[in-house]
Design a protein around this motif. Sequence first.
Motif, PDB file in Angstrom:
ATOM      1  N   ARG A 108       0.836  -1.197   0.000  1.00 45.75           N
ATOM      2  CA  ARG A 108       0.000   0.000   0.000  1.00 45.75           C
ATOM      3  C   ARG A 108       0.877   1.255   0.000  1.00 45.75           C
ATOM      4  NH1 ARG A 108      -5.278  -1.279   1.472  1.00 45.75           N
ATOM      5  NH2 ARG A 108      -5.635   0.855   2.166  1.00 45.75           N
ATOM      6  N   GLU A 137      -6.911   5.398  -3.972  1.00 46.10           N
ATOM      7  CA  GLU A 137      -6.903   5.124  -2.544  1.00 46.10           C
ATOM      8  C   GLU A 137      -6.126   3.839  -2.230  1.00 46.10           C
ATOM      9  OE1 GLU A 137     -10.024   4.514   1.209  1.00 46.10           O
ATOM     10  OE2 GLU A 137     -10.764   4.928  -0.817  1.00 46.10           O
ATOM     11  N   GLY A 138      -5.180   3.970  -1.298  1.00 44.54           N
ATOM     12  CA  GLY A 138      -4.377   2.823  -0.908  1.00 44.54           C
ATOM     13  C   GLY A 138      -3.427   2.330  -1.978  1.00 44.54           C
TER      14      GLY A 138
END
Length: 460
Positions: free
Chosen positions: A127, A206-207
């Motif tokens: 991540r 996201e991530g």
Amino acid sequence: MVSVGGRSRPRLPTMIQYSGVMQTNPRPSAGSRSKILSWALWDWGSASFNAVIITFVFAPYLTKSVAATEEAGSTALGWSTAAAGLIIALVAPAAGTRADSGGRHKLWLGVHTGIVILTMFGLFFVRDSPEYLWVGLLLIAMGNVFFVFAEVSYNGIMVRITHPDNVGKVSGFGWGMGYAGGLVLLVILLVLVIQPEVGLFGAGDEGGLRFRVVAALSAVWFALFALPVLFTAPSAKASKPSGGHPIKAFIADYGALVRRLVRMWREEHQTLRFFIASAVFRDGLAAIFAFAGVLAAGSYGFSASEIIILGVAANVAAGAGAMIAGYFDDRLGPKPVIIVGLIVILIGGMPILFSDNPVVFWACALVLSFCVGPVQASSRSFLARITPTERAGENFGLYATTGRAVSFLGPAMFAVFISLLGFQRAGTLGILLVLFVGLILIIPVKPESPAKSMQAQTKR
């Protein structure tokens, strides 16, 4: 389409004319078109690791989005890559010797390729947070190590599916397939995952999910196209029993390798000179691709999308060059192709030093890319022509090692000339200097026949 197949021929001693020297060489059976295509598909699939993970997509994601700062990420990536290079330098030759002795190039190609694919799948869990940086770096370093090990066996298989009349064409075809596979996958990922606000499988920012999906899809791509060669590659007879304790066997293989290097220093001067020369100019070629994006962004103001488009165009040019040059390789020998390619690169790279015009950079980049493919392919062809089939893994292990042994040259000279002259484009002069030294070193090298090489290797 490039025709690379040929009729099956009996394994009989044949006399071939190579660079003006008559050679006696036991001719291996010519690979059928399907076997050669299956072999080249591995190159096509492997571009997912080189082009996507290492060069254009995932490594930049690690240094820019995962690391706390881009400087810290770049430094860490450099150290992890250096560590991987050290492991390769120490282990690759003995690994090639073990594959030769057991006659298991296909087995080890499958094992090492499988490990690379697993490391690519592992990147899906990295991540965009600093605590994941070393996980990503470790996986990429492992992928680098086992990718080179896989290449050793892959190149060893090439020796067994070609004959002296088509080895240059087949080598060029493989390189061309690699470049083509890279550009096709880059375009697919750009359209389906990278550019859309929400890409395939819901990939968004996201991530770091967008880049993690890219890694997983790249792993699937490699797995699919690596399978054919594992089913169609010819098996080889073991040159000696491969039993015994693995560690003891590995130490014994490494001892035999050291003794061989000593014999090479004494008796196989031309082969040793080729290893040295090719290590230097191959490092210069690698630096061209390593720093093309850096120059495009820093000196010519290219955006991220423009850099990817440049990468696609560079792969097209390099692949076309490799395939076209394969014909000249088989007709004139690999050495003239290498020399002409290096000379054109030296001339074509000079305008970058004096112009900040993006059009000039585009033209130079395409000329350089068109010549990089032929030089790389003919370098592999050169070694294949002077390598006995019984020593294919060992020689290509040395090929991998020598290439890594001087891998600091291109980056170091790039940095040195920027420091000396004070502007980024000056780094190009450092890379061209490395290529010039490689050119000077390859000019006096004369090919040795596989028979002569084998005689020197087995001499007591």
